[in-house]
Enzyme design. Structure first.
Site, PDB file in Angstrom:
ATOM      1  N   GLN A  59      18.756  39.701  32.518  1.00  0.00           N
ATOM      2  CA  GLN A  59      17.831  39.254  31.473  1.00  0.00           C
ATOM      3  C   GLN A  59      17.026  40.411  30.872  1.00  0.00           C
ATOM      4  O   GLN A  59      16.510  40.295  29.766  1.00  0.00           O
ATOM      5  CB  GLN A  59      16.848  38.209  32.027  1.00  0.00           C
ATOM      6  CG  GLN A  59      17.462  36.853  32.290  1.00  0.00           C
ATOM      7  CD  GLN A  59      17.835  36.112  31.012  1.00  0.00           C
ATOM      8  OE1 GLN A  59      17.185  36.236  29.968  1.00  0.00           O
ATOM      9  NE2 GLN A  59      18.893  35.335  31.080  1.00  0.00           N
ATOM     10  N   THR A 100      43.394  45.387  34.040  1.00  0.00           N
ATOM     11  CA  THR A 100      43.468  46.111  32.772  1.00  0.00           C
ATOM     12  C   THR A 100      42.120  46.022  32.064  1.00  0.00           C
ATOM     13  O   THR A 100      41.554  44.931  31.941  1.00  0.00           O
ATOM     14  CB  THR A 100      44.587  45.514  31.892  1.00  0.00           C
ATOM     15  OG1 THR A 100      45.798  45.591  32.632  1.00  0.00           O
ATOM     16  CG2 THR A 100      44.727  46.263  30.581  1.00  0.00           C
ATOM     17  N   HIS A 141      26.754  39.833  27.019  1.00  0.00           N
ATOM     18  CA  HIS A 141      26.409  38.737  26.097  1.00  0.00           C
ATOM     19  C   HIS A 141      24.938  38.366  26.093  1.00  0.00           C
ATOM     20  O   HIS A 141      24.503  37.538  25.291  1.00  0.00           O
ATOM     21  CB  HIS A 141      27.292  37.507  26.361  1.00  0.00           C
ATOM     22  CG  HIS A 141      26.944  36.705  27.575  1.00  0.00           C
ATOM     23  ND1 HIS A 141      26.212  35.540  27.485  1.00  0.00           N
ATOM     24  CD2 HIS A 141      27.212  36.880  28.881  1.00  0.00           C
ATOM     25  CE1 HIS A 141      26.077  35.029  28.713  1.00  0.00           C
ATOM     26  NE2 HIS A 141      26.672  35.821  29.573  1.00  0.00           N
ATOM     27  N   CYS A 155      22.794  27.274  33.413  1.00  0.00           N
ATOM     28  CA  CYS A 155      23.620  27.034  34.596  1.00  0.00           C
ATOM     29  C   CYS A 155      23.206  25.766  35.329  1.00  0.00           C
ATOM     30  O   CYS A 155      23.930  25.274  36.172  1.00  0.00           O
ATOM     31  CB  CYS A 155      23.506  28.219  35.537  1.00  0.00           C
ATOM     32  SG  CYS A 155      23.441  29.764  34.651  1.00  0.00           S
ATOM     33  N   SER A 212      24.816  42.291  31.777  1.00  0.00           N
ATOM     34  CA  SER A 212      25.880  41.518  31.137  1.00  0.00           C
ATOM     35  C   SER A 212      25.796  41.657  29.620  1.00  0.00           C
ATOM     36  O   SER A 212      24.718  41.472  29.034  1.00  0.00           O
ATOM     37  CB  SER A 212      25.726  40.056  31.537  1.00  0.00           C
ATOM     38  OG  SER A 212      26.694  39.278  30.877  1.00  0.00           O
TER      39      SER A 212
HETATM   40  C1  LIG Z   1      23.242  35.060  32.583  1.00  0.00           C
HETATM   41  C2  LIG Z   1      22.793  35.599  33.891  1.00  0.00           C
HETATM   42  C3  LIG Z   1      23.722  35.947  34.893  1.00  0.00           C
HETATM   43  C4  LIG Z   1      25.202  35.705  34.734  1.00  0.00           C
HETATM   44  O1  LIG Z   1      25.773  36.586  33.823  1.00  0.00           O
HETATM   45  P1  LIG Z   1      27.242  36.235  33.236  1.00  0.00           P
HETATM   46  O2  LIG Z   1      27.603  37.467  32.475  1.00  0.00           O
HETATM   47  O3  LIG Z   1      27.073  35.053  32.364  1.00  0.00           O
HETATM   48  O4  LIG Z   1      28.124  36.022  34.413  1.00  0.00           O
HETATM   49  C5  LIG Z   1      23.241  36.493  36.064  1.00  0.00           C
HETATM   50  N1  LIG Z   1      21.927  36.686  36.259  1.00  0.00           N
HETATM   51  C6  LIG Z   1      21.000  36.371  35.335  1.00  0.00           C
HETATM   52  C7  LIG Z   1      19.565  36.634  35.590  1.00  0.00           C
HETATM   53  C8  LIG Z   1      21.400  35.812  34.117  1.00  0.00           C
HETATM   54  O5  LIG Z   1      20.492  35.477  33.209  1.00  0.00           O
END
Ligand SMILES: *Cc1c(COP(=O)(O)O)cnc(C)c1O
Length: 392
Positions: free
Chosen positions: A178, A236, A200, A324, A198
């Site tokens: 985050q 890959t 996205h 989630c 991450s």
């Molecule tokens: C979204 C999130 C994840 C998971 O990341 P993904 O790329 O969607 O697997 C893990 N930890 C936190 C704090 C998140 O907000």
């Protein structure tokens, strides 16, 4: 559409998409091959690694590309515990407010003989360093505490927590999914051993992320197979994803100061308007330190899910907490850990902004919320009962 769920995922920026496109079509070669087009893909991938490493105060060889935050979190916990088990260190410390990627992995490790301590948080959502100091033991192999919470937006004192872990011979991991791209994150300043992020969550594509592993720490792979990522992560390489994440990281670093100022101002306006214009509301968690785009409210006499449905009918995307956990009707583990009064916790609403959010969107959302909450309360037996008690 008004999109106020940027903690769940963010839009890929147009510049990011443009940068990714050629790697699906012309420059599609497998970067592990030897010919010129493969070298081009490899060079683009390594450029992303350099950008990301630089943004964190890390070296490029300390960055390992993964499929996202969940994989990075699983990898650290499973690899560290594999090694620690052989050394007889079978205690892991985490916090009660972690993402399911950490909490479920800890549950899995418990089935494999580990003892897991979940540190409590204050009502403001903070993990107190002195609480870690009391829980840490000679057999603690790993402490994993998130940089910022995905529901409350609370930012944890990572540097202090890490110092305590180190003083007791434990490794330290932080899930910065985050935080990365939104607030300054520096692995050298904090002295962490591992950090997950991450793509996205900061305007990059989905299905790509990274794990920072401090140089010299022996960590085996989670995914076994080919020799990609210096034998640490087979498969890959997701070249378009990695290139997109690198570009998103570059833009996030370039614009961070400006984005923090903009999002904080808009968010503060949203919070103060909701507080002033809607009765029986509580703001969840501390306002400082908090992620700039995060706001989280709990409304009494209304159900989270019905607020979300009515907001959706007006084209407003919001969340009851974490993406989630949707579908589950119980109170989120984060609000439970923060001891939010259950009368309020059932009416949880998370609104998370991005730098693209406008003042007009905030205004429309506040007006919609005022109407929706008033309407729901007018139909609520609990609210009528409460009103009856007041007039008696
Ligand atoms: C979204 C999130 C994840 C998971 O990341 P993904 O790329 O969607 O697997 C893990 N930890 C936190 C704090 C998140 O907000």
């Amino acid at each position: 559409m008004i999109y106020l769920d940027n903690a769940a995922t963010t839009a890929v920026l147009p510049e990011v998409w443009e940068k990714m496109k050629p790697f699906f079509t012309e420059d599609f070669a497998n970067p592990a091959s030897m010919y010129a087009p493969a070298r081009k893909a490899r060079a683009a991938m390594e450029e992303s690694r350099r950008i990301i490493a630089g943004s964190l105060g890390a070296a490029p060889e300390e960055i390992f590309f993964t499929s996202g935050g969940s994989e990075s979190d699983n990898w650290v916990l499973k690899a560290v515990s594999d090694k620690a088990q052989a050394e007889g260190k079978k205690h892991i410390i985490t916090s009660a407010v972690e993402h399911p990627a950490i909490l479920s992995t800890c549950r899995y490790l418990k089935q494999h003989g580990f003892e897991v301590t979940q540190l409590p948080v204050t009502e403001e959502g903070i993990v107190k360093p002195e609480v870690l100091e009391k829980s840490i033991r000679p057999d603690t192999c790993l402490v994993s505490v998130m940089t910022a919470n995905n529901e409350s937006g609370t930012i944890q004192p990572i540097k202090e927590l890490c110092r305590i872990a180190k003083a007791h011979g434990a490794l330290f991991h932080t899930d910065a999914v985050q935080a990365y791209g939104h607030i300054p994150v520096n692995v050298k300043d904090w002295d962490v051993d591992f950090l997950s992020a991450s793509g996205h969550k900061f305007h990059g594509p989905k299905g790509v992320g990274f794990l920072y592993i401090r140089k010299g720490i022996p960590v085996g792979p989670l995914i076994h197979g080919g020799s990609q990522e210096r034998n640490r992560r087979a498969g890959t390489s997701n070249v378009p994803g990695i290139v997109g994440m690198g570009e998103a990281a570059r833009i996030a670093m370039r614009d961070m100061e400006k984005n923090i100022a903009k999002e904080t101002a808009l968010r503060d306006e949203l919070v103060s308007r909701v507080r002033e214009e809607i009765p029986f509301v509580r703001v969840t968690g501390t306002m400082n330190p908090r992620l700039p785009g995060n706001s989280h409210f709990c409304f009494r006499f209304v159900e989270s899910e019905t607020i979300l449905i009515l907001l959706d009918q007006r084209g407003i995307c919001a969340s009851g907490g974490s993406a989630c956990a949707t579908g589950a009707e119980e109170i989120s583990h984060v609000l439970t850990a923060m001891h939010v009064d259950p009368e309020y916790a059932h009416g949880a609403l998370r609104l998370t902004l991005s730098e693209q959010t406008t003042e007009e969107e905030i205004d429309t959302t506040v007006e919609a919320l005022k109407e929706i909450i008033a309407k729901l309360r007018s139909m609520s037996p609990a609210f009528k009962e409460w009103q009856g008690q007041q007039s008696r």
